[in-house]
Design an enzyme around this catalytic site. Structure first.
Site, short mmCIF file in Angstrom:
data_model
loop_
_atom_site.label_atom_id
_atom_site.label_comp_id
_atom_site.label_asym_id
_atom_site.label_seq_id
_atom_site.Cartn_x
_atom_site.Cartn_y
_atom_site.Cartn_z
N ASP A 298 0.84 -1.20 0.00
CA ASP A 298 0.00 0.00 0.00
C ASP A 298 0.88 1.25 0.00
O ASP A 298 1.95 1.25 -0.60
CB ASP A 298 -0.93 -0.05 1.22
CG ASP A 298 -2.29 0.56 0.94
OD1 ASP A 298 -2.34 1.79 0.76
OD2 ASP A 298 -3.29 -0.17 0.91
N HIS B 91 -3.65 5.77 3.66
CA HIS B 91 -4.46 4.62 3.27
C HIS B 91 -3.89 3.32 3.83
O HIS B 91 -4.61 2.52 4.44
CB HIS B 91 -4.55 4.56 1.75
CG HIS B 91 -5.50 3.53 1.23
ND1 HIS B 91 -5.12 2.24 0.96
CD2 HIS B 91 -6.82 3.61 0.92
CE1 HIS B 91 -6.16 1.56 0.49
NE2 HIS B 91 -7.21 2.36 0.46
N SER C 52 -11.38 -1.54 -0.23
CA SER C 52 -10.13 -1.53 0.52
C SER C 52 -10.34 -2.09 1.92
O SER C 52 -9.64 -3.00 2.37
CB SER C 52 -9.58 -0.10 0.65
OG SER C 52 -8.97 0.35 -0.52
#
Length: 395
Positions: free
Chosen positions: A59, A93, A253
């Site tokens: 990520d 994120h 996600s």
């Protein structure tokens, strides 16, 4: 709403209601989101917290200084073109995904589903753009394998040549590593199939809301194997320096992170199982109507690790037999003996993957259907799509 979809909603809602007790923490907080009651998570933690399992998070990096992630994050690696270290995460994120998996809830932070897990951060992206080039994404998977990760979480996707990833995915299969990837948030728009979720060997994860319905944005199609909560999940308001909060829409996600955490819980309780056995029980205990094997919206159903951990449901089956992608995995190893007769030449309309009814169905010992995903259309990427995207949805 179709009858089968209504049955799924009712079943999941009733399960949540029946497992909520008056002494349980108030739902819908970053320390106790709604799905904790559905998953009977406090009871699950008496048996397993994911201890001994490493989950690689490919990520935007993972910030280990957050209170809920202190002591949870390994060194990792940074494969971007201008590396700042795997612990750099200006996007936030990757940190949120790690917290959904392994957060401890300390300091009013996010409580993860599997707080005994260790997170291996592999930094590849920033703001939805691959900084190292998509050709290096396979390197991230290989690094995860070499570092001892049992589960790889990829909460993103994009247009990437299949051959750039296929070798790394095959290596993961050979080394008994599970890969979960988000199917994407294009369900209301183009519904593009995106790699790596669209590729054989990767478990594609869709998103559902607290009613058990597919979130409208969740990309659907043959690549969906499982679903998990994607709405009303914890995150950080603003950037990761802000307080933990409940976000209305987390996206596939978040669903992918919760599927990865579910696998870690099961694997920690059954450390002698192979990836095939862990995935098989996940598929066979997933929440879905009894008369439905799979659909293109939630795959074989919504992950239910509590059914495995607490109820002992799900037959792990043959450790060497993959529950899905079995044709693909069979091609990874040479046949024991040559075929006694030549194979028939396919007709002009035959594709690379057989039709869904080309192979016999199998059942577990309790006669529950054992799903086989044949990956039809698995390698299809839609021309004109651009970039590598984090599957983020923020309200």
């Amino acid at each position: 709403m179709t009858p089968t979809r209504r049955a799924l909603v009712t079943t999941l809602a009733l399960t949540a209601a029946l497992t909520t007790t008056p002494t349980a923490q108030a739902a819908d907080t970053p320390q106790h989101p709604w799905y904790f009651d559905t998953y009977r998570i406090e009871d699950v933690w008496e048996h397993t917290t994911g201890e001994g399992i490493t989950v690689a998070v490919i990520d935007s990096g993972v910030d280990p200084t957050l209170p809920e992630l202190q002591g949870q994050v390994l060194d990792g690696t940074d494969l971007t073109a201008s590396p700042q270290g795997a612990h750099a995460d200006t996007d936030g994120h990757g940190t949120d995904m790690a917290a959904l998996i392994a957060g401890t809830g300390e300091g009013s932070g996010i409580q993860g589903l599997a707080p005994g897990v260790k997170i291996l951060p592999i930094r590849m992206t920033l703001g939805g753009v691959s900084l190292g080039g998509t050709e290096r994404f396979g390197e991230g998977i290989i690094h995860a394998i070499e570092s001892g990760a049992k589960v790889i979480n990829i909460s993103q996707g994009g247009t990437i040549p299949e051959d750039e990833l296929s070798e790394a995915i095959a290596l993961a299969a050979r080394h008994d590593v599970l890969i979960f990837a988000g199917t994407g948030n294009e369900g209301e728009r183009t519904n593009h199939l995106a790699a790596p979720a669209s590729l054989p060997g990767v478990v594609g994860v869709g998103a559902v809301n607290s009613s058990g319905e597919r979130s409208p944005y969740s990309t659907y199609g043959p690549q969906v194997s499982l679903a998990a909560p994607g709405d009303d999940v914890p995150g950080h308001c603003g950037d990761i320096s802000g307080p933990a909060c409940i976000r209305d829409e987390g996206g596939t996600s978040s669903a992918t992170a919760l599927a990865s955490a579910s696998a870690a819980l099961i694997w920690a309780q059954h450390p002698d199982w192979t990836k095939n056995q862990v995935l098989r029980v996940m598929l066979n205990t997933a929440e879905r109507p009894d008369d439905q094997r799979r659909d293109d919206y939630t795959g074989y159903g919504i992950v239910r690790p509590d059914r495995v951990v607490l109820d002992g449901e799900g037959d792990p089956g043959d450790p060497d037999s993959p529950p899905i992608f079995r044709d693909w995995e069979a091609e990874l190893r040479p046949p024991a003996t040559p075929s006694p007769t030549p194979e028939a030449t396919p007709g002009p309309d035959a594709g690379a993957n057989p039709a869904p009814d080309a192979e016999p169905a199998a059942t577990s010992d309790d006669a529950s259907p054992l799903p086989w995903l044949l990956g039809a259309g698995a390698a299809v990427l839609v021309a004109g799509s651009v970039g590598w995207l984090l599957w983020r949805r923020r309200a």
